[in-house]
Design an enzyme around this catalytic site. Structure first.
Site, short mmCIF file in Angstrom:
data_model
loop_
_atom_site.label_atom_id
_atom_site.label_comp_id
_atom_site.label_asym_id
_atom_site.label_seq_id
_atom_site.Cartn_x
_atom_site.Cartn_y
_atom_site.Cartn_z
N GLY A 46 0.83 -1.19 0.00
CA GLY A 46 0.00 0.00 0.00
C GLY A 46 0.87 1.25 0.00
O GLY A 46 2.00 1.22 0.50
N GLN A 51 3.24 9.98 0.67
CA GLN A 51 4.51 9.28 0.87
C GLN A 51 5.49 9.50 -0.28
O GLN A 51 6.69 9.27 -0.13
CB GLN A 51 4.28 7.77 1.07
CG GLN A 51 3.58 7.42 2.38
CD GLN A 51 3.38 5.93 2.51
OE1 GLN A 51 2.39 5.39 2.01
NE2 GLN A 51 4.30 5.24 3.15
N CYS A 101 5.51 -0.16 7.17
CA CYS A 101 5.23 1.03 6.37
C CYS A 101 6.49 1.42 5.61
O CYS A 101 7.57 1.43 6.19
CB CYS A 101 4.79 2.17 7.30
SG CYS A 101 4.43 3.70 6.43
N LEU A 102 6.33 1.75 4.34
CA LEU A 102 7.51 2.12 3.54
C LEU A 102 8.14 3.42 4.03
O LEU A 102 9.30 3.70 3.72
CB LEU A 102 7.12 2.24 2.05
CG LEU A 102 6.67 0.91 1.41
CD1 LEU A 102 6.17 1.15 -0.01
CD2 LEU A 102 7.80 -0.11 1.42
N HIS A 143 -4.80 1.82 7.35
CA HIS A 143 -3.41 2.28 7.48
C HIS A 143 -3.12 3.40 6.47
O HIS A 143 -2.57 4.45 6.83
CB HIS A 143 -2.46 1.08 7.26
CG HIS A 143 -1.00 1.43 7.20
ND1 HIS A 143 -0.08 0.95 8.11
CD2 HIS A 143 -0.28 2.21 6.35
CE1 HIS A 143 1.12 1.42 7.81
NE2 HIS A 143 1.03 2.19 6.75
N GLU A 144 -3.51 3.18 5.21
CA GLU A 144 -3.23 4.19 4.17
C GLU A 144 -4.05 5.45 4.39
O GLU A 144 -3.57 6.56 4.15
CB GLU A 144 -3.51 3.61 2.77
CG GLU A 144 -2.68 2.39 2.40
CD GLU A 144 -1.20 2.53 2.65
OE1 GLU A 144 -0.67 3.66 2.55
OE2 GLU A 144 -0.56 1.53 2.99
N HIS A 147 -2.46 7.89 6.65
CA HIS A 147 -1.44 8.74 6.01
C HIS A 147 -2.06 10.05 5.50
O HIS A 147 -1.42 11.09 5.51
CB HIS A 147 -0.80 8.02 4.82
CG HIS A 147 0.28 7.06 5.20
ND1 HIS A 147 1.44 7.45 5.82
CD2 HIS A 147 0.39 5.72 5.03
CE1 HIS A 147 2.22 6.39 6.02
NE2 HIS A 147 1.60 5.32 5.56
NI NI Z 1 2.36 3.36 5.56
#
Ligand code: NI
Length: 180
Positions: A46, A51, A101-102, A143-144, A147
């Protein structure tokens, strides 16, 4: 399509509130394509636009196992794009899931979230969708969506746990720097 730089904590851009998407044009489609390519390359399941440095309410998800790329089997992609997503309702029941998470690379921790949600979003053409969502997709979407509101999964942890994760991240970065 192009692979974009992924911003990592503690970059302040990750704390911005993303603005709604108002124009469903080619630029939006290009951004979504770039995000998918960036997510597949990372690899991750995701990614939110903020991001990659674009604070707009757009996110991409593909729950296919990233590791399948390493095997001989052909890669089956299942890309999903969510524009201006909203959660209309959530179940009382919460489930734990070990999230990563990236933007917090190589760190994982268990987060509790509602296991079923009702979500509404638009696609890249602006068409509205509304569906009940559960399982890993519900976890990932929540989660996304965090962000988009400047929230990271580590914000859901106790202070002690969060500090441990950030300490491990700092250690991991130091090791990366030595290896380079
Ligand atoms: Ni994330």
């Amino acid at each position: 399509m192009a692979i974009r730089r992924i911003f990592e904590t503690p970059d302040p851009i990750l704390r911005q509130i993303s603005r709604p998407v108002a124009t469903f044009d080619d630029a939006l489609k290009t951004l979504a394509g770039d995000m998918l390519e960036t997510m597949y390359a990372a690899p991750g399941i995701g990614l939110a636009a903020v991001q990659v440095g674009e604070p707009v309410r757009l996110l991409v998800i593909d729950l296919q196992e990233p590791e399948s790329e390493a095997k001989d089997a052909p890669i089956v992609r299942d890309p999903r794009v969510f524009v201006n997503p909203e959660i209309l309702s959530t179940s009382d029941q919460e489930i734990p899931y070990t999230e990563g998470c990236l933007s917090v690379p190589e760190q994982y921790a268990e987060v509790m979230r509602p296991d079923r949600i009702r979500a509404k979003w638009q696609d890249l053409d602006g068409k509205v969708h509304e569906e009940p969502i559960d399982g890993l997709l519900a976890v990932c979407l929540q989660h996304e969506m965090d962000h988009l509101n400047g929230v990271l999964f580590i914000d859901h942890l106790s202070r002690l746990k969060r500090e441990m994760v950030l300490k491990k991240l700092a250690k991991w970065r130091k090791e990366q720097a030595v290896d380079a």
